[in-house]
Design a protein around this motif. Structure first.
Motif, short mmCIF file in Angstrom:
data_model
loop_
_atom_site.label_atom_id
_atom_site.label_comp_id
_atom_site.label_asym_id
_atom_site.label_seq_id
_atom_site.Cartn_x
_atom_site.Cartn_y
_atom_site.Cartn_z
N LEU A 185 45.76 43.26 38.05
CA LEU A 185 45.81 41.88 38.53
C LEU A 185 46.20 40.88 37.44
N TYR A 245 51.95 42.89 39.55
CA TYR A 245 50.90 43.54 40.35
C TYR A 245 51.39 43.79 41.79
N VAL A 295 47.32 37.39 42.49
CA VAL A 295 47.33 37.24 41.03
C VAL A 295 46.95 35.82 40.65
#
Length: 516
Positions: A375, A380, A435
């Protein structure tokens, strides 16, 4: 001549013996159970704990009948108090009424656990039909199937509340010229089959809390079928719950993303999450922005609506629901993936975990394995098993999405690839959104930790200042008493004061370093 007085041969002896045996058996009455009429009260009215549970049982029957919509109406404030439960399922023939519905305790679900459309049937005890006795004393049932005419029957449950009367001594009334109001689901071709129950002479006065409890019960009833089975409540007791029932497990999603693409140049995204509410937002993109191309053409897939739910297995996200982590795990294992719906009818195999070609048709797990970034990184990617999604389109507005010749799936043409691309791009946006949320959470934790550290430092400094004050008082006392010979104590006070000042400077340096 009487055959019993004939001179008999061996064959005649055998015949005579058989005749005597049959005659003797006929003269004896066979032993069998008799069923008292009051048994229905014990199975229905007395065995179901409350009226909400009874109504849920009737809704389960609609689900098992492959209905796409069931209407539940409860009216208690007018002169005619009544309950209506109607669905657009497959209905019943006269033969099915006689041999199934009127056979108390019988359930064909024990032999056939799956419905015609592949639903796992929800009840197997065969008492759902008499649950109406818990709700009211009179029942009118009208039903229409594809294979028979409209059927209607009336039941007065109070007629069974008598002593010393057999259940088969009570005749039920067939309705002449019955009528039925079959529910219609939006954006779906109206169905001609279904079942409608009208219950009157209600046994309970429903309250606002009862309606709220019923809504909650139904929201937990079928969490897997939000898109395939609509439950609509109408009532005059608690208007806040006159609406379609929303499945509770979707409230446990950490992130929900909605997209509306108009089929031309505009994409509207709604982002919501449970962790950082300030990050909830709506964004509008033009197609050239979205595709990052100066030259573009409308996507050949046509207009679509997309819903994506991102789930993470965390117990705190299930607060306020009756679901456990095991429930969530089971839900995701059976329902993860993005399904396609054309005119509200599912297009298989996409998004079906039990089909190897539809399980991860978007290739999410492959992309994750190629770049398993966490993350903290912009690249991601989400796992396929954390996504539950639904894509809606219509035959009229999406003519380029064509069925394959095998009727299993769609032709993988330009329109199909455009559809796949826009779904994958939306999942990428969801990952980027997560994120961003995570960075906000980390930032908040750092600020809170710094505030906590500063608070602790201030407490220590205050205590040290108290010590300095006490020591200064001692020093003043010594200075004012010239005859006092304890000079070493004065030196001690000076040394402690200096140590305190150095400690404070050290704290300030540490805090400054922490801020950096």
């Amino acid at each position: 001549m009487n055959i019993l007085h004939l001179q008999i041969s061996e064959g005649e002896i055998l015949f005579k013996t058989l005749y005597s045996y049959i005659k003797h058996a006929l003269n004896r009455m066979a032993k069998k159970f008799k069923i008292d009429a009051r048994l229905i009260l014990q199975l229905g009215r007395d065995s179901i704990k409350d009226h909400s549970t009874a109504l849920v049982e009737l809704v389960k029957n609609s689900f098992d009948a492959d209905a796409s919509k069931v209407e539940v109406e409860i009216y208690c404030k007018g002169s005619k108090k009544s309950i209506r439960v109607a669905d657009n399922g497959f209905g019943m023939t006269e033969n099915e009424i006689d041999n199934n519905w009127l056979r108390i305790g019988f359930s064909e679900k024990k032999n056939s656990k799956m419905s015609i459309k592949g639903r796992r049937k929800t009840g197997e005890k065969g008492i759902g039909r008499i649950a109406s006795d818990r709700l009211g004393s009179k029942l009118k049932m009208c039903t229409k199937s594809e294979d028979d005419e409209l059927q209607g029957i009336e039941v007065n449950w109070d007629e069974f509340d008598v002593a010393n009367k057999s259940i088969d001594d009570i005749d039920l009334k067939e309705i002449k010229n019955p009528k039925i109001n079959i529910p219609v689901r939006k954006k779906e071709t109206p169905r001609k089959t279904g079942t409608e129950l009208l219950i009157s002479d209600l046994r309970t006065q429903w309250t606002e809390d009862d309606i709220k409890h019923l809504y909650q019960e139904l929201s937990f009833f079928a969490p897997l079928f939000k898109e395939e089975f609509e439950i609509e409540i109408k009532n005059d007791i608690n208007p806040a719950y006159s609406k379609s029932v929303q499945s509770a497990i979707y409230d446990a999603a950490e992130i929900e993303l909605k997209l509306h693409y108009d089929g031309a140049n505009t994409l509207i995204y709604d982002f919501t999450n449970k962790l950082v509410l300030e990050k909830n937002k709506t964004e509008i993109f033009k197609l050239e922005q979205f595709m990052q191309q100066k030259e573009y053409a409308p996507l050949e897939c046509g207009a679509i609506d997309l819903k994506l739910y991102f789930f993470i297995r965390k117990k705190d996200l299930l607060e306020g629901t009756n679901f456990s982590l095991l429930d969530l795990k089971d839900f995701l294992s059976e329902n993860y993936g993005v399904k396609l719906y054309r005119d509200n009818v599912v297009v298989k195999p996409y998004g079906f975990a039990n089909n190897q070609f539809g399980q991860d048709w978007l290739g999410l797990d492959v992309k994750k394995s190629e770049d398993p970034a966490g993350l903290s990184r912009d690249t991601y990617k989400v796992n396929a098993t954390n996504i539950v999604g639904f894509t809606y389109f219509t035959r009229d507005n999406n003519s380029n999405l064509i069925d394959s010749s095998s009727r299993e799936g769609l032709v993988e043409n330009k329109a199909f690839n455009d559809l796949k691309d826009i779904i994958n791009a939306s999942i990428t946006l969801l990952a980027s959104y997560r994120v961003d949320i995570n960075r906000e959470i980390v930032k908040t934790k750092i600020v809170n930790k710094s505030k906590s550290t500063l608070s602790s430092v201030n407490v220590i400094k205050n205590k040290l200042n108290l010590v300095v004050n006490d020591l200064n008082e001692i020093k003043t006392f010594i200075d004012n008493n010239k005859n006092y010979t304890g000079r070493p104590l004065t030196n001690t006070v000076a040394n402690i004061t200096q140590a305190i000042e150095e400690t404070e400077r050290t704290f300030e340096d540490l805090l400054e370093e922490k801020r950096v």
